[in-house]
Design a protein around this motif. Structure first.
Motif, PDB file in Angstrom:
ATOM      1  N   LYS A 100       0.837  -1.205   0.000  1.00 17.82           N
ATOM      2  CA  LYS A 100       0.000   0.000   0.000  1.00 17.82           C
ATOM      3  C   LYS A 100       0.871   1.255   0.000  1.00 17.82           C
ATOM      4  O   LYS A 100       0.630   2.193  -0.763  1.00 17.82           O
ATOM      5  N   ASP A 101       1.891   1.267   0.846  1.00 21.43           N
ATOM      6  CA  ASP A 101       2.810   2.414   0.895  1.00 21.43           C
ATOM      7  C   ASP A 101       3.573   2.557  -0.416  1.00 21.43           C
ATOM      8  O   ASP A 101       3.804   3.675  -0.892  1.00 21.43           O
ATOM      9  N   ILE A 102       3.987   1.435  -0.997  1.00 16.74           N
ATOM     10  CA  ILE A 102       4.735   1.489  -2.262  1.00 16.74           C
ATOM     11  C   ILE A 102       3.851   2.068  -3.355  1.00 16.74           C
ATOM     12  O   ILE A 102       4.294   2.903  -4.165  1.00 16.74           O
ATOM     13  N   LEU A 103       2.583   1.629  -3.397  1.00 12.31           N
ATOM     14  CA  LEU A 103       1.656   2.163  -4.403  1.00 12.31           C
ATOM     15  C   LEU A 103       1.460   3.666  -4.231  1.00 12.31           C
ATOM     16  O   LEU A 103       1.418   4.411  -5.214  1.00 12.31           O
ATOM     17  N   ARG A 104       1.349   4.109  -2.972  1.00 12.05           N
ATOM     18  CA  ARG A 104       1.225   5.548  -2.726  1.00 12.05           C
ATOM     19  C   ARG A 104       2.453   6.287  -3.276  1.00 12.05           C
ATOM     20  O   ARG A 104       2.336   7.353  -3.880  1.00 12.05           O
ATOM     21  N   GLU A 120      -8.192   1.821   0.126  1.00 13.14           N
ATOM     22  CA  GLU A 120      -8.954   1.441   1.330  1.00 13.14           C
ATOM     23  C   GLU A 120      -9.781   0.189   1.070  1.00 13.14           C
ATOM     24  O   GLU A 120      -9.875  -0.695   1.927  1.00 13.14           O
ATOM     25  N   ASN A 121     -10.410   0.124  -0.109  1.00  9.40           N
ATOM     26  CA  ASN A 121     -11.215  -1.056  -0.439  1.00  9.40           C
ATOM     27  C   ASN A 121     -10.344  -2.313  -0.534  1.00  9.40           C
ATOM     28  O   ASN A 121     -10.759  -3.404  -0.140  1.00  9.40           O
ATOM     29  N   ALA A 122      -9.122  -2.143  -1.058  1.00  6.85           N
ATOM     30  CA  ALA A 122      -8.202  -3.286  -1.154  1.00  6.85           C
ATOM     31  C   ALA A 122      -7.828  -3.786   0.227  1.00  6.85           C
ATOM     32  O   ALA A 122      -7.710  -4.999   0.455  1.00  6.85           O
ATOM     33  N   THR A 123      -7.658  -2.857   1.174  1.00  8.56           N
ATOM     34  CA  THR A 123      -7.336  -3.247   2.549  1.00  8.56           C
ATOM     35  C   THR A 123      -8.461  -4.083   3.140  1.00  8.56           C
ATOM     36  O   THR A 123      -8.216  -5.082   3.838  1.00  8.56           O
ATOM     37  N   GLU A 124      -9.704  -3.709   2.868  1.00  7.37           N
ATOM     38  CA  GLU A 124     -10.847  -4.485   3.350  1.00  7.37           C
ATOM     39  C   GLU A 124     -10.929  -5.843   2.663  1.00  7.37           C
ATOM     40  O   GLU A 124     -11.217  -6.855   3.300  1.00  7.37           O
ATOM     41  N   LEU A 125     -10.672  -5.868   1.345  1.00  6.66           N
ATOM     42  CA  LEU A 125     -10.709  -7.139   0.618  1.00  6.66           C
ATOM     43  C   LEU A 125      -9.697  -8.130   1.156  1.00  6.66           C
ATOM     44  O   LEU A 125      -9.939  -9.340   1.174  1.00  6.66           O
ATOM     45  N   GLN A 126      -8.556  -7.619   1.609  1.00  8.30           N
ATOM     46  CA  GLN A 126      -7.487  -8.489   2.092  1.00  8.30           C
ATOM     47  C   GLN A 126      -7.893  -9.310   3.308  1.00  8.30           C
ATOM     48  O   GLN A 126      -7.343 -10.387   3.544  1.00  8.30           O
ATOM     49  N   LYS A 127      -8.850  -8.813   4.078  1.00  5.57           N
ATOM     50  CA  LYS A 127      -9.247  -9.510   5.304  1.00  5.57           C
ATOM     51  C   LYS A 127      -9.902 -10.856   5.025  1.00  5.57           C
ATOM     52  O   LYS A 127      -9.917 -11.732   5.884  1.00  5.57           O
ATOM     53  N   ALA A 128     -10.458 -11.010   3.813  1.00  2.00           N
ATOM     54  CA  ALA A 128     -11.138 -12.271   3.498  1.00  2.00           C
ATOM     55  C   ALA A 128     -10.697 -12.820   2.148  1.00  2.00           C
ATOM     56  O   ALA A 128     -11.435 -13.531   1.489  1.00  2.00           O
ATOM     57  N   SER A 129      -9.492 -12.471   1.717  1.00  2.00           N
ATOM     58  CA  SER A 129      -9.029 -12.877   0.396  1.00  2.00           C
ATOM     59  C   SER A 129      -7.650 -13.514   0.482  1.00  2.00           C
ATOM     60  O   SER A 129      -6.845 -13.171   1.348  1.00  2.00           O
ATOM     61  N   GLN A 130      -7.384 -14.436  -0.446  1.00  2.00           N
ATOM     62  CA  GLN A 130      -6.063 -15.044  -0.549  1.00  2.00           C
ATOM     63  C   GLN A 130      -5.226 -14.369  -1.632  1.00  2.00           C
ATOM     64  O   GLN A 130      -4.095 -14.772  -1.893  1.00  2.00           O
ATOM     65  N   GLU A 135      -3.155  -7.460  -6.253  1.00  2.00           N
ATOM     66  CA  GLU A 135      -4.308  -8.015  -6.984  1.00  2.00           C
ATOM     67  C   GLU A 135      -5.608  -7.447  -6.438  1.00  2.00           C
ATOM     68  O   GLU A 135      -6.523  -7.100  -7.210  1.00  2.00           O
ATOM     69  N   SER A 136      -5.703  -7.326  -5.118  1.00  2.00           N
ATOM     70  CA  SER A 136      -6.902  -6.738  -4.510  1.00  2.00           C
ATOM     71  C   SER A 136      -7.056  -5.278  -4.920  1.00  2.00           C
ATOM     72  O   SER A 136      -8.180  -4.798  -5.160  1.00  2.00           O
ATOM     73  N   PHE A 137      -5.941  -4.558  -5.007  1.00  2.00           N
ATOM     74  CA  PHE A 137      -6.007  -3.138  -5.416  1.00  2.00           C
ATOM     75  C   PHE A 137      -6.529  -3.021  -6.842  1.00  2.00           C
ATOM     76  O   PHE A 137      -7.402  -2.182  -7.136  1.00  2.00           O
ATOM     77  N   PHE A 138      -6.006  -3.840  -7.754  1.00  2.00           N
ATOM     78  CA  PHE A 138      -6.473  -3.773  -9.139  1.00  2.00           C
ATOM     79  C   PHE A 138      -7.969  -4.061  -9.226  1.00  2.00           C
ATOM     80  O   PHE A 138      -8.714  -3.382  -9.946  1.00  2.00           O
ATOM     81  N   LYS A 139      -8.427  -5.080  -8.480  1.00  2.00           N
ATOM     82  CA  LYS A 139      -9.856  -5.412  -8.484  1.00  2.00           C
ATOM     83  C   LYS A 139     -10.684  -4.258  -7.923  1.00  2.00           C
ATOM     84  O   LYS A 139     -11.730  -3.893  -8.468  1.00  2.00           O
ATOM     85  N   ALA A 140     -10.212  -3.679  -6.812  1.00  2.00           N
ATOM     86  CA  ALA A 140     -10.939  -2.580  -6.171  1.00  2.00           C
ATOM     87  C   ALA A 140     -10.984  -1.350  -7.068  1.00  2.00           C
ATOM     88  O   ALA A 140     -12.005  -0.656  -7.152  1.00  2.00           O
ATOM     89  N   PHE A 141      -9.882  -1.070  -7.769  1.00  2.00           N
ATOM     90  CA  PHE A 141      -9.819   0.111  -8.644  1.00  2.00           C
ATOM     91  C   PHE A 141     -10.786  -0.026  -9.803  1.00  2.00           C
ATOM     92  O   PHE A 141     -11.510   0.916 -10.152  1.00  2.00           O
ATOM     93  N   GLU A 142     -10.827  -1.217 -10.398  1.00  2.00           N
ATOM     94  CA  GLU A 142     -11.704  -1.422 -11.556  1.00  2.00           C
ATOM     95  C   GLU A 142     -13.168  -1.555 -11.150  1.00  2.00           C
ATOM     96  O   GLU A 142     -14.058  -1.390 -11.986  1.00  2.00           O
ATOM     97  N   ALA A 143     -13.421  -1.855  -9.893  1.00  2.00           N
ATOM     98  CA  ALA A 143     -14.811  -1.990  -9.427  1.00  2.00           C
ATOM     99  C   ALA A 143     -15.456  -0.651  -9.110  1.00  2.00           C
ATOM    100  O   ALA A 143     -16.681  -0.574  -8.932  1.00  2.00           O
ATOM    101  N   LEU A 144     -14.652   0.399  -9.042  1.00  2.00           N
ATOM    102  CA  LEU A 144     -15.210   1.724  -8.722  1.00  2.00           C
ATOM    103  C   LEU A 144     -16.058   2.231  -9.870  1.00  2.00           C
ATOM    104  O   LEU A 144     -15.776   1.946 -11.048  1.00  2.00           O
TER     105      LEU A 144
END
Length: 1012
Positions: A100-104, A120-130, A135-144
């Motif tokens: 997350k810091d590297i992406l920033r 922020e959405n990627a951080t939430e996805l990580q709690k229940a994702s493998q 990968e979670s960031f890319f999914k969260a970004f495209e889902a907006l």
């Protein structure tokens, strides 16, 4: 046996090389014992720090002096057999670099709402994702909602990436570029950490990146100062130089902020402000005179403003002392209150009170230090930096080209820095302004002010500067080290940590050596008592096998752990098993009337197929462990695999050398004694007739196991659910139930179980398990100490409680932490380890026997064994006197059970196939029953010797692997039963008679291949 001379030469040379490799361990141990004796002669037990320093000085003084055959201590230490944390004590952590810091950073700290929302959405996805965070960031970004592009100027098309990314790129084109940049940043973090660790002074450190993930494993055997290691590893080394406000410039705001925060708090509670008088603890070195402070606060009386009602005056009521006029220190607070004060100072309603020229002010804290007037409680100073719109310091730490620990004119420890030309120019300008304005410059490292010196002699040219503070030698060296190594590209959280005190390590070594010796002696005597002179030769081969194992471990630089010792002990049983197979086959051939020479030759040849099959199946499970396991489990797998290879060599070749040499002149070698003669020779059990009874018994056991698993569940350890575990030893026996109640009152949820003796507890809590900050770790340890204080010695301080000095007998002995994120990964990897081993085993048996029915029988037996072991753990974990947690060690045990069960089953299947070839006219049930009876001697003998070594380890070994050993012991008992009554009957009930001819042909092909 062909090539007897070549094998003899190879065995002798291999033995000499193993002895040579182990000699380094003996030399280093000898010198360290002498150093310990020297230190003990100089200082008493009450001076552990002085003893440790004296020991280090002694080792340093003799480091290059030859000890034996020209080998010096330093050389021997580098090449000695590595001992793991559980044997030596030390620290093992897994750091996760913040993607997350590297992406920033790659996005140049973009303010784009879509980008930050995706983070922020990627951080939430990580709690229940493998998935990985990226990968979670890319999914969260495209889902907006809307068309959001990664190549937008507000995201990744910026000065950092303009050479790689163009505004016309699609998201699919940008993704691999970002993946590569992330990988480069993590590699950079790895190199920075490696440089820091290389200078830390620990022998045999281990640092490795775990695959292509953002996780980095760091092992520091022998390291004792936990807080020092954590600071070294987690410090990003973000060095900044800021201009700083003086006390008088901020004092009026501090008063106004306190009033506004009080109004907000009182409005929440519906109360009115109440003024009370309280006593202020003043720091005589920094506190202002009361009259001066009163003026700075607008003429109000200081003690009237510092009220006990936190809601009315939530900031000033927490203050310990105010700063002086002209000082950069605004006020001093208790360390525990800094989070609350930060919360108030960040309130928009409070920040709006800042004057226009101070609207970008940054509130930061100084280094904590013990306050004598507060009984040593730590306090820290509040500073206010002259921030700016871009939050970029006038001078950053990237200009520092060298840093070293030195002493100033007052003999105080300082860290001197040398800047490059660009930095020297800015530094001269900053110091010139500070001199002219009589102000200070704050030297800030990772948002902590280390010092804020004034400039008294004009601008400083040449780029030389110093960081001063109340440093110890180690702190100064570490600070210079991290500055010299460079900053981490992002923050790194400790997601898994293990701390083992040196006392537990020594105890583990002693118990491991004792259990190993007892097991070895029993096995050696048993083999002689059962097989006579042949048993003596097997014992020699076994001892050579052990020498080879330790020699290879030392030569490869592998790490020996407690589970590794368990793996070696298990290979004793496997080595014996190979010899038992050979001797039993020789006895069978002699019983057929063959000459001794032919019986020995055929005995070895006939046993070879079974030995290879049995060891290959066990080796496959070891490989699975090596791939999916971490830390001690990999140690277990390493020793197991090495042991399998050496056991095969010594059983097949070394034993054969001795037997051939003895019988060359016609001497008799019956492979029996008066005790064992006739055992298992006339056994005629009709196993297949009993299969329905066995099915019923097994079905009931499996049903009970499944019922317990669904109702009681399993006692999952922190490996699988996350949390913190502490091993705490007391001076006397304690009531675990009472302490558990006290801990629940403190943490909300906790578990305390007797661990070993009644004076030792294993304490587990999930309190703040999501938070990985070092400060949280310390906060929880302090809470633990306060809760247990009544049961600890009255004079034991917190520092003594968490300290890890050698010889420590009371306090926190071991610490283990796993974050929920990595716990999910461990659980997933463990599932694939077990599932993968079953698939691999089924395919191997299918390949070897070319009939799926054999594979079905073997896998069914494995499922049967695993379910029953799980069921026993589920039924008994609440009252067993040792830990029965389901963790990585338990998975190692399960896979060992799988390997052992297969070992037994494959040997039986191999004998069944052989008997089909020898007796094609027999009915199928007769062939199987006779084959089972013929292997009964080997099965009982191997099970007995393996159980003996495991029971020895279980009774006399370390507490930490007792659960692992119990699982293997149960598994061997159940596995022996299932090989006879589950695997074979299921194969019998599914195979058809017309397929038997295929088995006979396969066996003939193998015999021809072996003869060739």
């Amino acid at each position: 046996m062909q090539n007897r001379g070549l094998i003899t030469v190879f065995a002798i040379l291999f033995g000499l090389v193993s002895i040579y490799q182990l000699s380094f361990t003996f030399i280093s141990s000898k010198v360290e014992s002498e150093a310990k004796e020297f230190a003990q002669s100089k200082y008493s037990e009450n001076e552990p720090d002085l003893r440790e320093a004296a020991e280090a000085r002694y080792l340093d003084s003799v480091g290059v002096s030859p000890v034996f055959l020209g080998i010096d201590y330093n050389t021997a230490k580098d090449k000695e057999l590595n001992k793991g944390l559980d044997l030596k004590g030390g620290i093992n952590v897994i750091l996760e670099v913040s993607v997350k810091d590297i992406l920033r950073g790659l996005a140049n700290h973009s303010k784009d709402p879509a980008f930050n929302q995706a983070l922020e959405n990627a951080t939430e996805l990580q709690k229940a994702s493998q998935d990985t965070y990226l990968e979670s960031f890319f999914k969260a970004f495209e889902a907006l909602p809307g068309e959001n592009t990664l190549a937008s100027p507000d995201v990744f098309f910026n000065k950092n990436l303009e050479e790689s990314i163009t505004p016309l790129m699609t998201n699919a084109e940008v993704k691999p570029i970002i993946e590569r940049k992330i990988d480069e940043s993590i590699t950079s973090a790895f190199e920075v950490l490696r440089k820091r660790i290389d200078k830390f002074g620990v022998t045999q450190p281990n640092i490795q990146r775990l695959g292509k993930s953002a996780r980095i494993l760091v092992e520091l055997p022998g390291a004792k100062d936990v807080s020092r290691v954590k600071k070294l590893l987690q410090s990003t080394a973000q060095l900044e130089f800021w201009d700083v406000y003086k006390f008088e410039e901020v004092a009026s705001f501090l008063q106004a902020a306190d009033n506004r925060a009080g109004e907000i708090e009182l409005a929440k509670s519906g109360k009115t402000a109440v003024k009370e008088t309280v006593e202020v603890v003043e720091d005589t070195t920094e506190a202002a005179e009361e009259d001066d402070v009163s003026k700075l606060l607008g003429g109000q009386d200081v003690k009237d403003t510092l009220v006990d009602d936190n809601k009315a005056n939530p900031i000033l009521s927490r203050m310990v002392s105010l700063g002086n006029q002209g000082s950069p220190v605004i006020a001093t607070f208790r360390l525990k209150d800094t989070a609350a004060v930060n919360g108030y100072l960040r309130m928009p309603q409070v920040r709006s009170l800042l004057p226009t020229e101070m609207r970008f002010a940054k509130f930061v804290w100084g280094l904590p230090s013990p306050n004598p007037q507060l009984k040593g409680e730590e306090t820290t100073a509040l500073y206010v930096l002259k921030g700016n719109r871009d939050e970029v310091p006038p001078l950053g730490g990237n200009v520092v080209v060298d840093a070293r620990q030195e002493y100033d004119q007052m003999s105080r420890i300082v860290v001197s820095m040398q800047m490059n030309g660009q930095g020297a120019k800015v530094w001269e300008q900053m110091t010139g302004n500070a001199y002219q304005n009589q102000s200070q410059i704050a030297i800030v490292l990772d948002d902590i002010v280390y010092s804020a010196p004034g400039v008294t002699s004009g601008p400083i040219a040449g780029g030389r500067s110093q960081i001063s503070g109340d440093f110890t030698v180690n702190e100064g060296q570490d600070l210079a080290n991290v500055l010299r190594a460079g900053k981490l590209p992002a923050s790194a959280d400790i997601v898994q940590a293990e701390v083992v005190g040196p006392t537990l390590g020594h105890e583990a070594i002693n118990s491991g050596v004792m259990s190993f010796a007892i097991a070895l002696i029993i096995v050696l005597l048993w083999m002689i008592g059962y097989y006579g002179r042949a048993g003596v030769y097997a014992d020699i081969a076994l001892l050579v096998n052990i020498l080879f194992i330790f020699g290879i471990l030392a030569g490869l630089g592998a790490v020996l752990t407690l589970p590794g010792i368990a793996g070696i002990v298990l290979t004793i049983g496997m080595s014996v098993d190979a010899n038992v197979l050979i001797f039993e086959r020789i006895k069978e051939e002699l019983a057929k009337g063959k000459s001794q020479k032919d019986a020995i030759k055929d005995g070895f040849n006939n046993a070879l197929s079974s030995i290879l099959d049995a060891n290959i199946t066990t080796g496959l499970t070891g490989l699975i462990l090596l791939v999916f396991g971490t830390g001690p489990i990999q140690g277990f797998a390493t020793t197991l695999l090495i042991g399998i290879a050496t056991a095969l060599f010594t059983a097949i070749f070394i034993t054969r050398l001795f037997i051939d040499s003895y019988t060359r002149n016609g001497k008799d070698l019956p492979c029996t004694t008066s005790m064992s003669k006739g055992l298992f020779t006339n056994v005629n059990i009709e196993f297949l007739k009993k299969r329905k009874t066995a099915y019923i018994v097994s079905s009931v056991l499996i049903l009970i196991s499944l019922t317990s698993l669904f109702t009681n569940g399993l006692n999952q350890g922190v490996d699988f659910v996350g949390g913190r575990t502490y091993t705490v030893r007391f001076a006397k026996d304690v009531n675990s139930a009472k302490i558990q109640d006290d801990l629940i009152a403190t943490f909300g949820s906790a578990e305390a179980k007797t661990y070993g003796g009644n004076n030792q507890l294993k304490i587990t809590t999930k309190y703040k398990v999501e938070e990985t900050d070092t400060a949280i770790d310390e906060e929880i340890e302090r809470m633990l100490y306060e809760t247990l204080k009544a049961d600890l010695p009255a004079d034991m301080t917190y520092e003594a409680f968490v300290g890890d000095q050698e010889g420590k007998s009371i306090g926190r002995m071991e610490y283990y932490k796993v974050s929920p994120t990595i716990a999910d990964d461990i659980k997933r990897d463990s599932f694939w380890a077990v599932f993968g081993s079953l698939i691999v085993v089924f395919l191997y048996i299918l390949l070897r026997f070319r009939r799926w029915q054999f594979g079905l029988g073997a896998v069914a037996a494995i499922f049967h064994d695993v379910l029953i072991v799980l069921g026993i753990f589920s039924l008994t974990y609440t009252f067993m006197p040792f830990s029965m947690e389901i963790d990585q060690s338990f998975i190692a045990a399960i896979l060992t059970v799988v390997g052992y069960s297969l070992n037994d089953t494959v040997i039986i299947f191999d004998r069944i196939r052989e008997y089909f070839g020898e007796h094609p006219s027999w009915k199928m049930n007769r062939v199987i029953d006779v084959a089972l009876n013929s292997t009964l001697g080997r099965t009982m003998n191997t099970s007995f010797t393996t159980l003996i070594v495991l029971l020895s380890m279980f009774i006399f070994g370390a507490e930490s692997i007792r659960g692992l050993l119990f699982a293997i012991i149960v598994g061997i008992l159940v596995g022996t039963y299932s090989s006879l009554f589950i695997a074979t009957p299921i194969m019998y009930d599914t195979v058809k008679r017309k397929k038997i001819e295929d088995l006979i042909d396969i066996k003939k092909e193998e015999e021809e291949a072996l003869e060739a």
